[in-house]
Design an enzyme around this catalytic site. Structure first.
Site, PDB file in Angstrom:
ATOM      1  N   MET A  27      -6.760 -21.259  12.837  1.00  0.00           N
ATOM      2  CA  MET A  27      -6.205 -20.491  13.958  1.00  0.00           C
ATOM      3  C   MET A  27      -5.969 -19.036  13.537  1.00  0.00           C
ATOM      4  SD  MET A  27      -3.885 -23.139  16.107  1.00  0.00           S
ATOM      5  CE  MET A  27      -2.434 -23.066  15.082  1.00  0.00           C
ATOM      6  N   GLY A  33      -3.789 -20.382   1.627  1.00  0.00           N
ATOM      7  CA  GLY A  33      -4.079 -21.791   1.937  1.00  0.00           C
ATOM      8  C   GLY A  33      -5.424 -21.914   2.625  1.00  0.00           C
ATOM      9  N   HIS A  34      -5.634 -21.104   3.656  1.00  0.00           N
ATOM     10  CA  HIS A  34      -6.935 -21.100   4.335  1.00  0.00           C
ATOM     11  C   HIS A  34      -8.044 -20.753   3.349  1.00  0.00           C
ATOM     12  CE1 HIS A  34      -4.162 -19.881   7.754  1.00  0.00           C
ATOM     13  NE2 HIS A  34      -4.751 -20.957   8.253  1.00  0.00           N
ATOM     14  N   GLN A  58      -2.740 -27.175  21.760  1.00  0.00           N
ATOM     15  CA  GLN A  58      -1.900 -27.840  20.766  1.00  0.00           C
ATOM     16  C   GLN A  58      -0.504 -27.243  20.666  1.00  0.00           C
ATOM     17  OE1 GLN A  58      -4.811 -26.792  17.510  1.00  0.00           O
ATOM     18  NE2 GLN A  58      -2.962 -26.699  16.270  1.00  0.00           N
ATOM     19  N   GLY A 144      -6.519 -28.964   5.265  1.00  0.00           N
ATOM     20  CA  GLY A 144      -5.519 -28.849   4.205  1.00  0.00           C
ATOM     21  C   GLY A 144      -4.541 -30.012   4.195  1.00  0.00           C
ATOM     22  N   SER A 182       2.037 -20.738   4.804  1.00  0.00           N
ATOM     23  CA  SER A 182       1.903 -21.065   6.223  1.00  0.00           C
ATOM     24  C   SER A 182       1.964 -19.776   7.028  1.00  0.00           C
ATOM     25  CB  SER A 182       3.049 -21.987   6.658  1.00  0.00           C
ATOM     26  OG  SER A 182       3.163 -22.006   8.073  1.00  0.00           O
ATOM     27  N   SER A 183       1.178 -19.707   8.083  1.00  0.00           N
ATOM     28  CA  SER A 183       1.235 -18.522   8.949  1.00  0.00           C
ATOM     29  C   SER A 183       2.648 -18.330   9.494  1.00  0.00           C
ATOM     30  CB  SER A 183       0.255 -18.670  10.106  1.00  0.00           C
ATOM     31  OG  SER A 183      -1.005 -19.048   9.615  1.00  0.00           O
TER      32      SER A 183
END
Ligand code: PAJ
Length: 278
Positions: A27, A33-34, A58, A144, A182-183
């Site tokens: 997203m 992480g990505h 979502q 992930g 995390s974003s």
């Protein structure tokens, strides 16, 4: 790197791509992480496709879809630097055109934990992932471990719908203090960011007890809760779970592989994290 917004063009480029073809769905608001998913996928495939799509389906009605962090230029520069070949960045109408009326609903697995906390969330995830897999038809798709339940939901739909893609799960990337990237960490104030490693510490407490021989699910859950309650900036514990790592059923006793997972509200965002025992 080709940046594509049209689904027919994306389908054509993927059909013509050298195999194996890897897919990393995201997203956006990309972080380490990505990029771990991208790096592994780059090594394992001849062609690498990524998608950037903030999937409205979502997000719940009270979740901050409009406020979700977005920085397309930065994301594209990162993907380019990682050697990505194709990036699909569809507008919402390209994914959900007028008249769109088919949903992918995963059963029991999607009802627990994040599914209980965020009704409809996994229906949105399952639907968009199914659509992306149908469009790109990759040989491998990368997800992930940070979103452990999501990986199980994706594996289930791939199996049930005969999609024929290998689902690859990549370990959680953490900051040096343990906080999972995390974003949503961008929403934390400095003080909240300083408190946030309590999440991973609490999970590690369960692992420590388990290593010492504790096998009672309820005792492990209680110790994780106690560790979280020791941090006053934790406003709310959504859940603490010690569950069968395949079915996500809560365990009275830990015998085989178990997923210890939790969600807490810390300031504006809810943070989720997990570790596996055994
Ligand atoms: P997003 O939150 O952008 O995450 C994209 C992928 O990156 C997911 O597979 C997620 O598990 C993985 N990821 C995020 N943080 C990670 C970390 N710290 N370590 C390792 N992997 C990490 O998850 C989604 O998007 C969406 O639900 C999506 C699958 C794209 C469907 O819309």
């Amino acid at each position: 790197m080709r940046v594509v917004t049209d689904r027919n063009e994306m389908a054509r480029l993927c059909r013509e791509a050298l195999r194996p073809l890897g897919l990393v769905p995201t997203m956006g608001a990309l972080h380490g992480g990505h990029l771990a998913l991208v790096a592994q996928a780059r090594r394992e495939n001849a062609t690498l496709a990524a998608t950037i799509f903030v999937n409205p389906a979502q997000f719940g009605p009270h979740e901050d879809l409009a406020g979700y962090p977005r920085d397309l230029e930065r994301d594209l520069a990162l993907l380019r630097s990682q050697g990505v070949d194709l990036v699909y960045v569809p507008p919402v109408e390209e994914v959900y055109p007028p008249g769109f009326d088919t949903w992918v609903e995963v059963g029991r697995l999607a009802a627990r934990l994040e599914g209980a906390r965020r009704p409809g969330h996994f229906r949105g995830v399952a639907t968009v992932v199914t659509k992306l897999l149908a469009l790109v038809r990759p040989d491998r798709a990368y997800f992930g471990q940070k979103d452990a339940q999501q990986t199980l939901v994706v594996r289930q739909l791939v199996r049930d719908l005969d999609i024929g893609v290998v689902v690859v799960v990549v370990p959680t990337v953490r900051d040096p203090d343990g906080l999972a990237l995390s974003s949503r960490n961008a929403y934390l104030t400095t003080e909240q960011r300083r408190a946030a490693p309590v999440v991973y510490r609490a999970l590690c407490r369960a692992e420590q007890l388990w290593r010492r021989g504790e096998r009672e699910g309820e005792r492990l859950r209680r110790e994780v809760r106690l560790a979280l309650q020791g941090e006053r900036l934790v406003e709310e514990i959504d859940y603490v779970s010690v569950a069968d790592a395949a079915t996500l059923e809560e365990l009275d006793r830990v015998a085989g592989p178990a997923l210890v997972s939790l969600a807490v509200k810390l300031g504006r965002p809810h943070l989720i994290d997990n570790i596996t025992l055994g």
